[in-house]
Structure formats: structure tokens, C-alpha cells
Design an enzyme around this catalytic site. Structure first.
Site, PDB file in Angstrom:
ATOM      1  N   ASP A 285      -1.820   9.061 -10.824  1.00  0.00           N
ATOM      2  CA  ASP A 285      -1.797   7.974 -11.811  1.00  0.00           C
ATOM      3  C   ASP A 285      -0.369   7.630 -12.222  1.00  0.00           C
ATOM      4  OD1 ASP A 285      -4.553   7.864 -11.730  1.00  0.00           O
ATOM      5  OD2 ASP A 285      -4.854   8.762 -13.723  1.00  0.00           O
TER       6      ASP A 285
ATOM      7  N   ASN B   5      -2.732  12.677  -4.419  1.00  0.00           N
ATOM      8  CA  ASN B   5      -3.834  13.108  -5.288  1.00  0.00           C
ATOM      9  C   ASN B   5      -4.331  14.495  -4.903  1.00  0.00           C
ATOM     10  OD1 ASN B   5      -4.060  10.974  -7.105  1.00  0.00           O
ATOM     11  ND2 ASN B   5      -5.463   9.836  -5.805  1.00  0.00           N
TER      12      ASN B   5
ATOM     13  N   ASP C 129       0.848  -1.187   0.000  1.00  0.00           N
ATOM     14  CA  ASP C 129       0.000   0.000   0.000  1.00  0.00           C
ATOM     15  C   ASP C 129       0.884   1.237   0.000  1.00  0.00           C
ATOM     16  OD1 ASP C 129      -2.999   0.842   0.502  1.00  0.00           O
ATOM     17  OD2 ASP C 129      -1.771   2.148   1.756  1.00  0.00           O
ATOM     18  N   ILE C 130       0.646   2.119  -0.967  1.00  0.00           N
ATOM     19  CA  ILE C 130       1.429   3.350  -1.067  1.00  0.00           C
ATOM     20  C   ILE C 130       1.061   4.254   0.109  1.00  0.00           C
ATOM     21  CG2 ILE C 130       1.955   5.371  -2.478  1.00  0.00           C
ATOM     22  CD1 ILE C 130       1.085   3.663  -4.933  1.00  0.00           C
TER      23      ILE C 130
ATOM     24  N   GLU D  41      -4.700   2.386  -4.310  1.00  0.00           N
ATOM     25  CA  GLU D  41      -3.232   2.438  -4.256  1.00  0.00           C
ATOM     26  C   GLU D  41      -2.640   1.171  -3.651  1.00  0.00           C
ATOM     27  OE1 GLU D  41      -4.696   4.112  -0.347  1.00  0.00           O
ATOM     28  OE2 GLU D  41      -5.353   4.187  -2.409  1.00  0.00           O
TER      29      GLU D  41
END
Length: 178
Positions: free
Chosen positions: A61, A52, A44-45, A87
Site C-alpha cells: 500500500d 506484497n 504497471d508496477i 497496481e
């Protein structure tokens, strides 16, 4: 081309969830039949919403594409990467012990940390588990890895947490959720 489109995430090129679970279930059955190892990693980022919100969805993106590429470039040939949602990515690793999966997950973490996307650095939190941890199904194995991912997030992010070393922290998560 149609098959590729039907089985892949359009943004990252990773396997989509439907295809991932079909492949994962097949690998699970084979691992059980042949008494082989099978491990899974959830990625998971960290702070992706802020990317964003502060830099725009186009930059988000781009980060997703770069992270997917970093994961694909680090894993073994038989490993399968999925954009699990938003993500989050998942990887299953046939023939891979928990120790080996932890090492690969650390390589993934370092590859993501080394990324530079238009002067923007990102990190990721990762959770790792294996069939040897008494998971009952592919989904159960992913759930174990996901619990480890939450422990990584709760304890500072940008780290790898493995299921067999996180029992106390996972139990604390359950208590907090109740």
C-alpha cells in the site's frame, strides 16, 4: 468532501475509474471537436505481487501511494491520473502528442525508479498511445496503451513502449494468445 470521496481512490487519492472515464470521454469529445491531440499512458508496477508476498500488504500500500504521488508530481496540470486497478494506473493527456506523451511517460518511469520505500526500490512498465493512432474511443486508446504495456513487460520491464513502434511485438502477443 463527499464529492472527493465519491470520485477518488481511497488509498492513492487518484481519480477512480468511474470518474476517470467520465472525464476521459469529455476530453475525447472535446479533442475530436477541436481537432486536438489526446494521448494515454498505462503504468504497471513491475513485480508488485512479490512486494506484497515478501514485504506485506502494508508495504505494498505504501508503494502504491508513493507511485501515485510520483506520477502526479511529474504530469502536466491538465493530465488526469487514475488508479486503474491493483497496481495499474492510467493517465490521459489532453492536448498532448504521442511524442510528448512518450517523454512524459519516460519522466514517470524515472520518477518511479528513483523512489525508495523503506529500502525497497520499484520499477514500472509503461505503454503509450494517442488518438492519432486511429483509436475509435477512449477505451480503444487505453487498450492500445495496454498492449504496449504488455510488450514492455514481455521485453524486460522498466521501459516505455509506444503504439506506433510496437506493431510487430503487439502482433506477436496476439499470436501467443491464440
Amino acid at each position: 468532501e463527499l464529492e472527493w470521496l465519491a470520485t477518488r481512490d481511497a488509498l492513492t487519492g487518484c481519480v477512480n475509474r468511474r470518474s476517470f472515464f467520465k472525464m476521459f470521454e469529455s476530453a475525447w469529445d472535446e479533442a475530436q471537436a477541436k481537432s486536438r491531440e489526446l494521448s494515454a499512458v498505462m503504468v504497471d508496477i513491475d513485480h508488485f505481487k512479490a512486494i506484497n508476498d515478501n514485504h506485506g500488504h502494508a508495504r505494498g500500500d505504501e508503494v502504491l501511494r508513493n507511485v501515485a504521488s510520483a506520477i502526479v508530481n511529474v504530469i502536466a496540470e491538465d493530465d488526469v491520473v487514475c488508479r486503474y486497478g491493483g497496481e495499474e494506473f492510467s493517465v490521459f493527456m489532453p492536448g498532448t502528442s504521442l511524442d510528448e506523451a512518450e517523454l512524459r511517460a519516460e519522466r514517470i518511469r524515472l520518477a518511479i525508479k528513483a523512489l525508495m520505500t523503506n529500502n525497497l526500490r520499484v520499477t514500472a512498465s509503461l505503454g503509450v498511445s494517442s488518438m492519432a493512432q486511429n483509436s475509435a474511443s477512449p477505451q480503444d486508446l487505453l487498450d492500445q496503451a495496454d498492449k504496449c504495456l504488455f510488450v514492455a513487460k514481455r521485453h524486460g520491464r522498466n521501459q516505455v513502449v509506444r503504439f506506433d513502434k510496437a506493431a510487430t511485438q503487439i502482433a506477436q502477443l496476439a499470436v501467443c494468445a491464440a
